[in-house]
Enzyme design. Structure first.
Site, mmCIF file in Angstrom:
data_model
loop_
_atom_site.group_PDB
_atom_site.id
_atom_site.type_symbol
_atom_site.label_atom_id
_atom_site.label_comp_id
_atom_site.label_asym_id
_atom_site.label_seq_id
_atom_site.Cartn_x
_atom_site.Cartn_y
_atom_site.Cartn_z
ATOM 1 N N ASP A 2 0.860 -1.184 0.000
ATOM 2 C CA ASP A 2 0.000 0.000 0.000
ATOM 3 C C ASP A 2 0.894 1.230 0.000
ATOM 4 O OD1 ASP A 2 -2.897 1.058 0.371
ATOM 5 O OD2 ASP A 2 -1.693 2.230 1.779
ATOM 6 N N GLU A 46 0.930 5.649 0.177
ATOM 7 C CA GLU A 46 0.257 6.922 0.407
ATOM 8 C C GLU A 46 1.031 7.971 -0.382
ATOM 9 O OE1 GLU A 46 -2.597 7.303 1.913
ATOM 10 O OE2 GLU A 46 -2.695 5.199 2.532
ATOM 11 N N HIS A 93 -5.846 4.922 5.834
ATOM 12 C CA HIS A 93 -5.009 5.843 5.073
ATOM 13 C C HIS A 93 -3.623 5.998 5.684
ATOM 14 C CE1 HIS A 93 -8.630 6.447 2.898
ATOM 15 N NE2 HIS A 93 -9.228 7.053 3.907
ATOM 16 N N ASP A 105 -3.309 -0.041 6.272
ATOM 17 C CA ASP A 105 -4.050 -0.502 5.099
ATOM 18 C C ASP A 105 -3.412 -1.729 4.463
ATOM 19 O OD1 ASP A 105 -5.773 1.555 5.546
ATOM 20 O OD2 ASP A 105 -5.298 2.693 3.734
#
Length: 226
Positions: free
Chosen positions: A23, A25, A181, A186
């Protein structure tokens, strides 16, 4: 085709691919221009019963690359302050070299020949991973450059929902929206969701595949019953 014993080994489950849950960001949606700010990678393993489980996770805060765009809306959404020195951020190159090392070690231990990214809406994560690799001129990436497992698609098929939080809850996986987030949080929820889907498919009889002989017997039985 793997026999019943081999089917409990990770290297026989996904055509020799080693699934790696990722994941990211970011500071926007454009992998070419927007900064990669955080990445987490969760490795998976199969236990002796052929059940897919989480193994280990590595996590990095990333320094924006030189000239990177930082969209205010994206930063407000994920709550990341790229200028905060307490992030302990490292360069993209440093993070990915460590990720490569960790993934290759797990891939080798599982006797797999290549790694494949698992992510929720995988095209997004894969685009940022590939662009960071290209931007830093990194060689010998363990990851397949375009193939992936998308848990949004898999969850839509197997659970009936594509949103990560809702799919997790429907699968009986705890999900705290206040923690969402964060790449670390996540990634591990995505990994749990992927494992749930794979293991449920096995429990329902979808894996291992029936041999041609077994299929022939089943077809014969169905004809007799009809």
């Amino acid at each position: 085709m793997p026999d019943i014993c081999d089917s409990n080994k990770l290297n026989h489950r996904f055509r020799g691919y080693y699934p790696v849950v990722i994941d990211v960001e970011t500071a926007g949606f454009n992998a070419n221009t927007d900064a990669l700010l955080e990445i987490a990678v969760t490795l998976l393993k199969m236990n002796d019963d052929g059940i897919l489980v989480l193994d280990k996770t590595v996590h990095f805060h990333i320094e924006p690359f030189e000239g990177a765009n930082l969209e205010p809306e994206a930063l407000a959404f994920n709550g990341i302050d790229p200028t905060n020195p307490l992030r302990g951020a490292v360069s993209e190159k440093e993070a990915f070299l460590e990720i490569f090392k960790t993934v290759k070690k797990g891939q080798k231990a599982s006797d797999c020949h290549r790694s494949i990214i698992v992510a929720h809406n995988a095209a997004f994560d894969l685009s940022f991973v590939n662009k960071a690799i290209e931007r830093n001129d990194l060689k010998r990436s363990p990851f397949h450059p375009f193939a992936s497992f998308d848990t949004a698609t898999l969850a839509g098929l197997s659970i009936g929902h594509t949103v990560l939080a809702k799919a997790c809850k429907m699968a009986g996986i705890d999900f705290d929206n206040k923690e969402a987030h964060s790449a670390l949080y996540d990634t591990e929820r995505t990994a749990e969701l992927f494992c749930h889907i794979v293991n449920r498919w096995k429990a329902l009889g979808g894996w291992p595949l029936a041999t041609p002989e077994q299929s022939a017997i089943e077809n014969t039985d169905e004809k007799i019953e009809s």
